[in-house]
Structure formats: C-alpha cells, structure tokens
Scaffold this active site. Structure first.
Site, PDB file in Angstrom:
ATOM      1  N   CYS A   1       0.822  -1.221   0.087  1.00 58.38           N
ATOM      2  CA  CYS A   1      -0.110   0.053  -0.135  1.00 58.38           C
ATOM      3  C   CYS A   1       0.968   1.164  -0.017  1.00 58.38           C
ATOM      4  O   CYS A   1       2.100   1.168  -0.063  1.00 58.38           O
ATOM      5  CB  CYS A   1      -0.970  -0.026   1.033  1.00 58.38           C
ATOM      6  SG  CYS A   1      -1.706  -1.421   1.464  1.00 58.38           S
TER       7      CYS A   1
ATOM      8  N   LEU B   1      -3.753  -1.441  -1.449  1.00 58.26           N
ATOM      9  CA  LEU B   1      -3.859  -2.611  -2.596  1.00 58.26           C
ATOM     10  C   LEU B   1      -4.164  -3.915  -1.779  1.00 58.26           C
ATOM     11  O   LEU B   1      -3.349  -4.762  -1.049  1.00 58.26           O
ATOM     12  CB  LEU B   1      -2.291  -2.548  -3.474  1.00 58.26           C
ATOM     13  CG  LEU B   1      -2.147  -3.755  -4.132  1.00 58.26           C
ATOM     14  CD1 LEU B   1      -3.142  -3.580  -5.375  1.00 58.26           C
ATOM     15  CD2 LEU B   1      -0.569  -3.983  -4.702  1.00 58.26           C
TER      16      LEU B   1
ATOM     17  N   ILE C   1      -4.441  -7.497  -0.623  1.00 54.46           N
ATOM     18  CA  ILE C   1      -3.783  -8.555  -0.927  1.00 54.46           C
ATOM     19  C   ILE C   1      -4.467  -9.903  -0.085  1.00 54.46           C
ATOM     20  O   ILE C   1      -4.569 -11.016  -0.375  1.00 54.46           O
ATOM     21  CB  ILE C   1      -2.328  -8.513  -0.617  1.00 54.46           C
ATOM     22  CG1 ILE C   1      -1.522  -7.363  -1.544  1.00 54.46           C
ATOM     23  CG2 ILE C   1      -1.644  -9.790  -0.716  1.00 54.46           C
ATOM     24  CD1 ILE C   1      -1.450  -7.695  -2.938  1.00 54.46           C
TER      25      ILE C   1
END
Length: 636
Positions: free
Chosen positions: A2, A46, A48
């Site tokens: 991130c 992001l 994951i």
C-alpha cells in the site's frame, strides 16, 4: 502492499493531496482520518489478504486507543496471531490487526523484534500521546519524513510528501554529491534539505514535538556455525523453503519473476514444489543477445511446468523516462529500472503479487568484491606495502599487455594497494571526476565533504570475522537498500504490483551471516552455496554460465537514439545556470563518447537523469506524461 501518509498539524485536505499522488500504490481503496487532535493518518490500499472492508485502514484497536496505517506484509503473522488470539478480539484476518495487538502486548521494540516481513508503518498510542514510525530490516518499504517545529509529515513516496508540503525544499548539496557518486541517494539523506528517509531496521518516536530514532536490529557476521557443507546446504534448503512458503500466502493471483538467473530460478523451483497448481512465471527478453536470458528461463519453466509468460523489451526510452523518474522520486541512475518497469507491467496483466530473487548476491557472495577481498587480504599480509604500491602504479600506468589482460589480478592488485576499508569504496559514476566537473561554487558548498564517508561509516559498524564478511555486510547495507530495493519497489508499485523477496527472509539472512566466508567463496565461485543448493531445483546449464545481469545498453543509446536529446539537455543554459558543473568538461565527455574515444556512458547517463529530475521536481517544466521527443528540454 500500500501507500501511507500522515502528519501532525497538517489538515485533512492537505494530506488528501498526498493520498491522491500515490493512487498507484493502492488503487483498491483509501482511508483518511484524524485519529487524535492534530494527527491525521492516511492509507491507500492494494488488497492482498482479507479483501473485505475489515481490512480498511487506518485501523484501530477495539477501544480506539491505538491506531495504525501500514504498508507491507508481515509473513509470520499467523504464528503471532495464534499467540495473541486468546487475549484480543480480532475482527479481520489481516496482518495489520496483528501489528496493532502485538504492540499492545509487547510494546514497540518487542513487536519489531518479532515481526518478520517488509513494512513501513505509523502507529499512534493515545495513552502515551506518542507516534511511532517503523521500517523493515532491509528497507524494502520506503518511508520519507520531515520534522520542523511542532509539525511532522511522512509518506511512502517523495512526490506525495512534496504535494503535502506545498513547496519545493532546497537541494541538499551533500546528497547531490552522493548521487553523482553512487547513482542514487544513499542512507537517510534525501536530495532535499530537511527531508529524510527513516533508516532500515529503525523506528522513530515522536512525542510532544520531540523526535528520536533508534535501531532495533543489525545483521551480525561475528559468530559462525560449525557444520559440514552438506549440513549447511540442508539447513539452507529448509530456510529457503520456509521463506518461500510464507511469501505464497495471498488472496489474489501470485507468481514469480523468472530472469533465467540463479536466484529467481531457485525461487521458482521451490515454489513449484510447494504449489498444487502451475506457478505463473514472468520473463522479459531482449533483442540484444548479450542481455537476453529467455532460453535459460524456458529451461526452468519446462522443468517445473510453469504457466510461462514472456515478452521482448523494445523500450521507447525517450517516451517512458519521465514516468520512471516520477516514480523513483529521487534521482536514480540505474538503467535497469527500465526493464524492471516493463517486466512489472507485463506481470500485472496476470498477477498482483510476484516473488523475486533479490538478496541472493548480497547474502551469498554473488559480486566480485568478496572474491577480490578473499585474495587481497593475504596479499596485503604477505607482500610488503612498497612493492604493492609499485605494482599498482605499474598497473594504473598501463603495465605490460600480459598484465592488462588479467582482470582478476588487476582487481586484487588494485584492492591490495589500499586498506580493505578503502578498497570497499564503490568507485562508479562521477566519483573520480569530481574535481574537474564541479564548479568552485559547488565545491565550496560541500565544505570538504566526500561521499566515501557513507561507505566508510557502514564498514566501521560491521560486526564481522574477516574482510570478506565486512564486504558482504557493506553491500547488504548500502547497494541493496539504497539502489536495488528502491528500484524494485518503485518500478513494481508503478503498476500496483507487490514484489516479495524470499531470499531476504530474516531467519535465512541471519543463518547466512553465520556461514564461514571461505565456504561461501569456495573455489572462488560466486554464490557457491546458493548454486549447490539450486542443483536440487534448477538445471545445471542454467546455474554455471556467465552472468548477464539486467542492465541496458546506455552507452550505445547515448551514441544513438538518445544522442541529440542528451546533448541538448546536458549543454542547456538551464543546467549551466544551476551552477554545479563545468560545461566545458561535459562538452568534452560528450565529444569523446560520440567519437568512440572513451566510454563516458555512466557519467553522461547519471547527469542526464539528474537534469530530467531537476526539470520535473524543481522547475516543474517536465510532466510524468511527457514524451521527451515532444517536450524536449531547453536547447543550447
């Protein structure tokens, strides 16, 4: 993976600008919150692991007294969570929440001792009115900050921090000198005055206007294992498999870069034995045979039946350079950022997480310097200093043709003429040209400073048995975090791709440091042990061949497709007016390079990248979306 941003006595609106400037680091979501009066934490996500909204950040403990914004992965979080779960109310399956309650249970130093992974995070403890910033052991995840008076500002990227700051700080002349020597800005300095990087393996404590930094880890080479070669290989096998297994945890598509070299091939081979599905592999090829390793990558792919994807790089250098310079943030003269950018772009078509082989060279003696030092140390002991100096003078003066042809001997004689500490200095880019290139005005700003001090300080703090170990420690603490990991992080995150490095696992690194250097450099074979281990997973014809590397033909570019652009950029009135460099020297280098009288490629490339960086970040005349052919710098 991130991006994080935050500040004390900065508005929500200001920090929102910073978040917007690093959307590429976290395109899935964002959060921005004033977690305490005057303290704002921001996050770009992001996703994951745990893709639900339970993973949103900033994140707080249930009582709201501890808050965090976190970039990275904690690979041993399942084990830590198992220890914490009986006492704390977990609401997600994220590693972020493990950091929160790990801090509550063990405190900051106890948490950092236990957490293994790649990370940069900010954690605020409302009870102590204390903000902590922390960074992983090798510096895989970036963290920039500036502290002035009662204000603190931090961000994952320099462009984001500048966007929050609202002004362009003064250039740091010492950091500029560092860049011109190392092709990157090393250590905790940045190119700007008053802006810093948090050092790897360190944490910052901010309380009531006071700021301090403490290290929490150092890699020691002082103690050595007493094991046979086979026992060492078996333990390495166990540790590599454990490191790869931990880095295969993901709720999104995962695969690996496969360059055809030793390190990435080993990682792919281990992944294949741990996966019940074909591993997705990504390879980038070149038209130039001296750089292309697709044939070797295919051998590894065929052995393990990977789902293989490859493309040939035909870089549009003048069109893409502004984008790369923007993402790097600081001047970065490593030409391999181009293929790294392209291979990450290819990978993102198929993956969100990619494993790589970073760290293999530094931990297992993959460079020439440890090998040279193994020979140079006894050479210094056995040959009197006057004779060593005479041989070195003969060598540098040309010597006999027979002597000039022996590259290894040349390196040993050159290293042996100096102390091990001095021979560790990285003589590249413009280090040997400072006196003729720098103007008197710029030299006065340096006030006697020399970039050698950066590497000398690292050498002096090494805990090592011998000079070979000190050289490996030095590469691990300089070249790796300052250039290689910066390149990997910025070029992969440009495409919202998370890169993981199993060979930089903490337990693996600590065991590697305890292996005696003669075993690592046995038969004067680079990466001897890693190649022996790789024989269990990788075809031998891939392992025992000359290394090609991942660089680009910048010297040829500067004589060919980029020649006109480079010439007008480096001889422009804009660059001359900055007052740093003697234009006549640059002109001479250009002419000698163009005529083939000398190879000044590294010097000219470093200056070219620097001036493009100035045009973008200082002058505001170059945008990341510009193509240099149509947005050319000022001509002579």
């Amino acid at each position: 993976m991130c991006g994080i941003v935050g500040g004390i006595n900065y508005s929500l609106e200001t920090l929102y600008k910073g978040l917007q400037l690093m959307e590429h680091r976290g395109p899935d979501d964002y959060g921005l919150e004033e977690v305490a009066p005057g303290l704002v934490l921001g996050h770009r996500r992001l996703a994951i692991v745990d893709l639900s909204r339970n993973g949103r950040q900033p994140m707080q403990t249930e009582d709201g007294l501890v808050s965090i914004t976190f970039n990275g992965e904690i690979y041993n979080y399942p084990e830590l969570k198992k220890e914490l779960a009986p006492r704390y109310p977990f609401r997600s399956t994220t590693d972020t929440e493990v950091l929160l309650y790990g801090y509550v249970e063990w405190g900051m130093e106890g948490l950092l001792e236990r957490a293994q992974g790649m990370f940069a995070f900010a954690l605020y403890d409302q009870r102590k009115e204390t903000l902590y910033l922390a960074r992983d052991r090798f510096g895989k995840k970036p963290l920039f900050y500036t502290h002035e008076g009662g204000r603190l500002l931090f961000s994952s990227t320099l462009p984001s921090l500048l966007g929050c700051n609202g002004r362009v700080p003064e250039i740091n002349p010492l950091a500029l000198d560092d860049y011109l020597t190392y092709m990157c800005v090393p250590g905790e300095k940045t190119i700007f005055q008053g802006v810093h990087k948090l050092p790897p393996a360190s944490f910052l404590t901010y309380r009531r206007g006071s700021c301090s930094i403490r290290p929490y880890w150092n890699l020691s080479f002082a103690s050595k294992v007493k094991m046979s070669e086979e026992e060492v290989l078996d333990e390495l096998d166990r540790l590599v498999r454990s490191a790869v297994r931990r880095r295969m945890i993901s709720d999104v598509p995962l695969g690996a870069f496969l360059s055809g070299g030793v390190d990435s091939s080993l990682v792919v081979g281990v992944m294949a034995t741990l996966s019940d599905k074909p591993v997705k592999t990504i390879t980038m090829g070149f038209d130039e045979a001296q750089f292309d390793e697709r044939a070797e990558a295919r051998l590894v792919s065929e052995r393990w039946g990977t789902a293989h994807h490859e493309e040939v790089i035909r870089p549009q250098t003048s069109a893409i350079l502004p984008e790369l310079i923007y993402h790097a943030g600081e001047p970065l003269g490593d030409s391999s950022m181009l293929p790294t950018y392209y291979v990450a772009k290819l990978a993102r078509k198929h993956l969100t997480v990619v494993l790589n082989g970073d760290g293999g060279d530094e931990l297992f003696a993959g460079y020439a310097r440890p090998m040279v030092e193994r020979l140079a140390s006894p050479y210094r002991s056995l040959v009197p200093a006057p004779i060593r100096r005479q041989l070195h003078a003969l060598l540098e003066g040309g010597g006999k043709p027979r002597l000039r042809s022996l590259s290894a001997m040349k390196q040993v004689i050159r290293a042996g003429a100096r102390s091990a500490r001095d021979s560790f200095i990285f003589d590249r880019a413009l280090r040997s040209s400072r006196s003729e290139l720098y103007t008197a005005e710029y030299r006065s700003q340096l006030a006697g400073y020399h970039p050698d001090q950066v590497y000398q300080a690292v050498w002096d703090r090494a805990e090592a048995k011998d000079n070979v170990d000190q050289a490996m420690y030095g590469d691990l603490m300089t070249y790796l975090p300052d250039e290689l990991l910066v390149k990997m992080d910025t070029m992969t995150m440009a495409h919202s791709l998370e890169a993981r490095s199993p060979l930089l696992d903490t337990e693996l690194a600590e065991f590697s440091a305890r292996i005696p250097s003669p075993l690592k450099t046995k038969h004067f074979q680079t990466k001897y042990l890693l190649k022996k281990l790789s024989e269990r997973y990788v075809p031998k014809e891939v392992l025992y061949r000359p290394k090609k590397g991942f660089n680009m033909p910048m010297s040829a570019w500067l004589r060919g497709e980029l020649n006109g652009l480079v010439r007008e950029t480096l001889l422009s009135e804009k660059l001359n007016a900055r007052g740093y460099f003697n234009r006549a020297v640059i002109r001479r280098w250009l002419e000698e390079h163009e005529q083939g009288k000398a190879d000044h490629g590294q010097k000219l490339w470093s200056l070219f990248i620097l001036e493009l960086w100035f045009l973008m970040f200082v002058d505001g005349k170059l945008k990341r979306s510009d193509a240099l052919v149509s947005a050319s710098p000022v001509t002579v």
